[in-house]
Design a protein around this motif. Structure first.
Motif, mmCIF file in Angstrom:
data_model
loop_
_atom_site.group_PDB
_atom_site.id
_atom_site.type_symbol
_atom_site.label_atom_id
_atom_site.label_comp_id
_atom_site.label_asym_id
_atom_site.label_seq_id
_atom_site.Cartn_x
_atom_site.Cartn_y
_atom_site.Cartn_z
ATOM 1 N N UNK A 176 0.827 -1.206 0.000
ATOM 2 C CA UNK A 176 0.000 0.000 0.000
ATOM 3 C C UNK A 176 0.863 1.259 0.000
ATOM 4 N N UNK A 177 1.506 1.539 -1.127
ATOM 5 C CA UNK A 177 2.349 2.724 -1.278
ATOM 6 C C UNK A 177 1.728 3.622 -2.345
ATOM 7 N N UNK A 178 1.513 4.885 -1.996
ATOM 8 C CA UNK A 178 0.951 5.853 -2.949
ATOM 9 C C UNK A 178 1.972 6.952 -3.185
ATOM 10 N N UNK A 179 2.324 7.181 -4.421
ATOM 11 C CA UNK A 179 3.322 8.188 -4.780
ATOM 12 C C UNK A 179 2.621 9.504 -5.103
ATOM 13 N N UNK A 180 3.167 10.593 -4.566
ATOM 14 C CA UNK A 180 2.667 11.927 -4.892
ATOM 15 C C UNK A 180 3.836 12.777 -5.376
ATOM 16 N N UNK A 181 3.508 13.836 -6.093
ATOM 17 C CA UNK A 181 4.540 14.754 -6.551
ATOM 18 C C UNK A 181 5.189 15.469 -5.369
ATOM 19 N N UNK A 182 6.448 15.841 -5.536
ATOM 20 C CA UNK A 182 7.154 16.585 -4.487
ATOM 21 C C UNK A 182 6.412 17.876 -4.144
ATOM 22 N N UNK A 183 5.825 18.513 -5.137
ATOM 23 C CA UNK A 183 5.091 19.760 -4.897
ATOM 24 C C UNK A 183 3.864 19.554 -4.015
ATOM 25 N N UNK A 184 3.399 18.319 -3.914
ATOM 26 C CA UNK A 184 2.196 18.015 -3.128
ATOM 27 C C UNK A 184 2.531 17.425 -1.761
ATOM 28 N N UNK A 185 3.792 17.508 -1.354
ATOM 29 C CA UNK A 185 4.211 16.865 -0.108
ATOM 30 C C UNK A 185 3.494 17.440 1.117
ATOM 31 N N UNK A 186 3.256 18.736 1.140
ATOM 32 C CA UNK A 186 2.603 19.341 2.300
ATOM 33 C C UNK A 186 1.146 18.895 2.402
ATOM 34 N N UNK A 187 0.439 18.877 1.288
ATOM 35 C CA UNK A 187 -0.960 18.449 1.289
ATOM 36 C C UNK A 187 -1.093 16.977 1.675
ATOM 37 N N UNK A 188 -0.065 16.166 1.348
ATOM 38 C CA UNK A 188 -0.107 14.735 1.646
ATOM 39 C C UNK A 188 -0.057 14.445 3.143
ATOM 40 N N UNK A 189 0.290 15.449 3.958
ATOM 41 C CA UNK A 189 0.395 15.249 5.401
ATOM 42 C C UNK A 189 -0.962 15.108 6.072
ATOM 43 N N UNK A 190 -2.027 15.506 5.409
ATOM 44 C CA UNK A 190 -3.356 15.443 6.009
ATOM 45 C C UNK A 190 -3.723 13.994 6.335
ATOM 46 N N UNK A 191 -4.067 13.750 7.587
ATOM 47 C CA UNK A 191 -4.465 12.417 8.013
ATOM 48 C C UNK A 191 -3.324 11.488 8.382
ATOM 49 N N UNK A 192 -2.078 11.948 8.266
ATOM 50 C CA UNK A 192 -0.920 11.084 8.566
ATOM 51 C C UNK A 192 -0.717 10.952 10.076
ATOM 52 N N UNK A 193 -0.262 9.778 10.486
ATOM 53 C CA UNK A 193 0.084 9.573 11.888
ATOM 54 C C UNK A 193 1.576 9.570 12.123
ATOM 55 N N UNK A 194 2.347 9.545 11.018
ATOM 56 C CA UNK A 194 3.810 9.491 11.113
ATOM 57 C C UNK A 194 4.405 10.161 9.883
ATOM 58 N N UNK A 195 5.390 11.019 10.114
ATOM 59 C CA UNK A 195 6.139 11.670 9.036
ATOM 60 C C UNK A 195 7.602 11.295 9.183
ATOM 61 N N UNK A 196 8.205 10.806 8.091
ATOM 62 C CA UNK A 196 9.602 10.376 8.110
ATOM 63 C C UNK A 196 10.374 11.081 6.997
ATOM 64 N N UNK A 197 11.447 11.774 7.360
ATOM 65 C CA UNK A 197 12.343 12.337 6.350
ATOM 66 C C UNK A 197 13.534 11.411 6.176
ATOM 67 N N UNK A 198 13.702 10.880 4.960
ATOM 68 C CA UNK A 198 14.872 10.049 4.666
ATOM 69 C C UNK A 198 15.819 10.739 3.693
ATOM 70 N N UNK A 199 15.513 11.996 3.329
ATOM 71 C CA UNK A 199 16.398 12.732 2.429
ATOM 72 C C UNK A 199 17.565 13.319 3.227
#
Length: 285
Positions: A176-199
Motif C-alpha cells: 500500500x504505497x501511494x506516490x505523490x509529486x514533491x510539490x504536493x508533499x505538504x498536502x499529503x500530510x493530512x491524516x498522517x500519523x507518522x512523518x519520516x524524512x529520509x532525504x
C-alpha cells in the motif's frame, strides 16, 4: 566499564566502506566489547569498490565472523553474498554480513529493524500502525518503508524530488504505497500519523527541508533519519507545533545490535552511556 581483553583467539568483525573513516560503527561495537568483557575487536576496513568482492571473500580466510557494509558497497554485498535473507532481498541492499560455520557469507539488512526499534525506544507507546508519509526514495527510504509496512501501516505516501524514482521504488516493493509529486508533499500530510524524512535535506551542510506542517495532525509523530545535527530544522519545527519527535541517532545504534549478536554471541542493548559516547563524536552544528 570492563576492560577489553584481546588475545590471539579474539573474535573479529569490522565495517567495510570507501571511505570508512566517517563510520561510527567502531565506537558502537568496541563499546559493547569492552562493556561485556568480550575477547574481540571491531575494525574499520577501507575497501575500494573494485576490490570489494575480493575483500569480502577474504573475511573467512582472515578469521572474521562478519562485517557491516556501508556506502558504496551495500548493493554489491547483496549481489556477492552466498546467501541473502528475505529482508535484504526486499530492501535491495545488505548492511550486515555473517560468516557461517562452513565459511559461506550470509547477507542481511538491519536498517528496518533499527528504524522501528528507535521509534519504540524514543517514542514509547506510539502507534506505528498508522498512515505514514515518507520523504525520499533512496536506499534508506526502502528500509523505512519495509519497516512501516511490516509494522502494520495501512498506507505509505511517498514523495521524492524525482517522481520516477519514487514510482520505481513503490513498484518494486509492492504493498500500500501511494506516490505523490514533491510539490504536493505538504498536502499529503493530512491524516498522517507518522512523518519520516529520509532525504539529506536538513543535514549539516545541506539545505533545510522546505515543508509546511500545517496539514499534519498534532498527534502525529515526526522522525528524521539524519543525526547530524540531532535536532534538524524539520524536528525543531515539528516540536514547536507540539509533535513528538525522534532523531535519527537511535536508528544507527539499534541497527548494530543484530550483527553484534551474530558475531560475538551476546545480545546487547542501547544504553544512555552508549548514546552519550556517540553523541560526543557528532560535530556540533
Amino acid at each position: 566499564m570492563t576492560s577489553q581483553r584481546i588475545s590471539g583467539k579474539a573474535r573479529l568483525a569490522g565495517v567495510m566502506g570507501w571511505p570508512v573513516g566517517h563510520s561510527r560503527s567502531p565506537f558502537i561495537h568496541n563499546h559493547w566489547l569492552a562493556t561485556y568483557g568480550i575477547d574481540g575487536a571491531y575494525l574499520p576496513l577501507a575497501v575500494q569498490p573494485q576490490d570489494f568482492e575480493q575483500a569480502m571473500r577474504a573475511l573467512p580466510l582472515l578469521g572474521f565472523r562478519g562485517a557491516n557494509v556501508t556506502v558504496p558497497h551495500k548493493e554489491a554485498a547483496l549481489a556477492c553474498a552466498d546467501e541473502v535473507d528475505a529482508v535484504a532481498r526486499r530492501i535491495g541492499a545488505a548492511n550486515t554480513l555473517v560468516v557461517t560455520a562452513d565459511g559461506r557469507i550470509r547477507a542481511t539488512n538491519t536498517d528496518a529493524f533499527g528504524f522501528i526499534e528507535n521509534l519504540r525506544e524514543r517514542a514509547p507507546g506510539a502507534d506505528l500502525a498508522v498512515p505514514a508519509v515518507v520523504l525520499g526514495a533512496g536506499g534508506a527510504a526502502r528500509a523505512v518503508i519495509v519497516a512501516l509496512l511490516d509494522a502494520g501501516a495501512p498506507q505509505v505516501v511517498l514523495a521524492n524530488r524525482g517522481r520516477a524514482r519514487a514510482e520505481a521504488l513503490a513498484e518494486s516493493l509492492g504493498g500500500a504505497i501511494r506516490v505523490v509529486d514533491w510539490a504536493d508533499r505538504a498536502a499529503a500530510l493530512e491524516g498522517a500519523g507518522l512523518l519520516v524524512n529520509t532525504t539529506t535535506l536538513g543535514m549539516a551542510g545541506q539545505p533545510a527541508l522546505d515543508l509546511d506542517l500545517a496539514a499534519l495532525p498534532h498527534q502525529a509523530l515526526v522522525t528524521d533519519i539524519v543525526y547530524t545535527p540531532l535536532m534538524t530544522p524539520l524536528l525543531a519545527a515539528a516540536q514547536a507545533r507540539g509533535h513528538r519527535v525522534v532523531d535519527g541517532l537511535g536508528m544507527l545504534l539499534h541497527q548494530a545490535r543484530p550483527g553484534f549478536a551474530a558475531w560475538f554471541g551476546t545480545e546487547v542493548t542501547v544504553t544512555p552511556d552508549l548514546r552519550a559516547l556517540v553523541e560526543r563524536d557528532i560535530p556540533k552544528c
